[in-house]
Write an enzyme that holds these catalytic residues in place. Structure first.
Site, PDB file in Angstrom:
ATOM      1  N   ASP A  94      14.652  27.380   3.318  1.00 43.43           N
ATOM      2  CA  ASP A  94      14.826  26.661   2.058  1.00 43.43           C
ATOM      3  C   ASP A  94      15.435  27.623   1.051  1.00 43.43           C
ATOM      4  O   ASP A  94      14.774  28.559   0.601  1.00 43.43           O
ATOM      5  CB  ASP A  94      13.475  26.142   1.562  1.00 43.43           C
ATOM      6  CG  ASP A  94      13.588  25.358   0.258  1.00 43.43           C
ATOM      7  OD1 ASP A  94      14.719  25.214  -0.257  1.00 43.43           O
ATOM      8  OD2 ASP A  94      12.550  24.901  -0.251  1.00 43.43           O
ATOM      9  N   TYR A 112      24.989  18.798 -11.562  1.00 35.80           N
ATOM     10  CA  TYR A 112      25.683  19.114 -10.313  1.00 35.80           C
ATOM     11  C   TYR A 112      26.990  19.863 -10.560  1.00 35.80           C
ATOM     12  O   TYR A 112      27.258  20.907  -9.952  1.00 35.80           O
ATOM     13  CB  TYR A 112      25.958  17.820  -9.549  1.00 35.80           C
ATOM     14  CG  TYR A 112      26.603  18.024  -8.201  1.00 35.80           C
ATOM     15  CD1 TYR A 112      25.876  18.532  -7.134  1.00 35.80           C
ATOM     16  CD2 TYR A 112      27.947  17.694  -7.988  1.00 35.80           C
ATOM     17  CE1 TYR A 112      26.460  18.713  -5.890  1.00 35.80           C
ATOM     18  CE2 TYR A 112      28.539  17.869  -6.750  1.00 35.80           C
ATOM     19  CZ  TYR A 112      27.790  18.381  -5.704  1.00 35.80           C
ATOM     20  OH  TYR A 112      28.380  18.566  -4.472  1.00 35.80           O
ATOM     21  N   LYS A 117      28.092  23.711  -9.402  1.00 38.41           N
ATOM     22  CA  LYS A 117      29.217  23.973  -8.515  1.00 38.41           C
ATOM     23  C   LYS A 117      30.283  24.831  -9.190  1.00 38.41           C
ATOM     24  O   LYS A 117      31.019  25.571  -8.535  1.00 38.41           O
ATOM     25  CB  LYS A 117      29.816  22.656  -8.020  1.00 38.41           C
ATOM     26  CG  LYS A 117      28.898  21.895  -7.070  1.00 38.41           C
ATOM     27  CD  LYS A 117      28.553  22.723  -5.838  1.00 38.41           C
ATOM     28  CE  LYS A 117      27.685  21.952  -4.859  1.00 38.41           C
ATOM     29  NZ  LYS A 117      27.408  22.727  -3.626  1.00 38.41           N
TER      30      LYS A 117
END
Length: 223
Positions: free
Chosen positions: A90, A183, A187
């Site tokens: 993880d 998000y 990124k």
């Protein structure tokens, strides 16, 4: 025509930087000089160009679920010439990434030539509805997880004498839509990390890249 795929849900992995040039109602062209394989992943057939394993490389596939990693590894191993192993990891957990390093040492004697990070989560909300916990959960995997993975793999790739570190980024690193604050920001950070590490590790014969994928209507893209 492939009889074994008749009636199956089939997805094709597409690599392009301009998703709007491939409308969903057009056929996908396959390169005549590439070899392709259909892998069974959670009941879906996924077609992609055969990669490292098909050329004899020893590969380890990691996922948060040991069962998912094992199923994917078995699917690839069935068509490969090299070992394909599995392990659970993880990237949101520093302890788990450290354990991944120990497992990689056990599997590959402490040396890795190619390390690929494709972990990612996506939560869509207007900024007024984004809690700090939600924001941090996305950054934790997409940005911090990439940092932890790179740091853990660095010495192992260095010991191999040459190597590649590849991060799977997104078109949202340079383009965006509404409700993608968490998000797209994560990124964007994922583009700068490889740029910095590429300069930092150039003298060690380690190339670092980010591959910005397009929107895919599977997994994270459906959520």
């Amino acid at each position: 025509r492939v009889p074994d795929l008749a009636g199956r849900e089939v997805s094709v992995v597409i690599w392009t930087t301009t998703p709007w040039t491939i409308p969903s109602n057009l056929a996908v062209a396959f390169h005549p000089e590439f070899d392709y394989a259909a892998y069974d992943v959670d009941g879906r057939a996924v077609i992609m160009a055969e990669g490292l394993a098909s050329h004899g490389a020893s590969v380890c596939i990691g996922a948060r679920s040991d069962e998912k990693a094992r199923r994917a590894a078995e699917a690839v191993a069935a068509r490969s010439k090299g070992r394909c192993l599995a392990c659970a990891a993880d990237l949101a957990s520093e302890a788990s990434v450290s354990a991944l390093g120990v497992e990689v040492d056990r599997m590959f004697d402490g040396r890795v030539n190619i390390a690929i990070n494709c972990a990612g989560v996506n939560v869509r909300n207007p900024i007024d509805a984004i809690s700090l916990a939600e924001w941090e959960s996305v950054q934790r995997v997409n940005s911090t997880g990439a940092f932890l993975f790179a740091r853990e793999m660095h010495q192992r790739v260095k010991r191999a004498g040459w190597g590649r570190l590849i991060h799977i980024a997104s078109i949202f690193a340079s383009r965006s839509f509404p409700h993608r604050t968490s998000y797209a920001s994560s990124k964007g950070a994922l583009l700068q990390l490889p740029r910095t590490l590429a300069l930092e590790w150039a003298g060690e014969v380690i190339r670092v890249n980010a591959v910005a994928l397009v929107y895919v209507c599977q997994g994270v893209g459906q959520q």
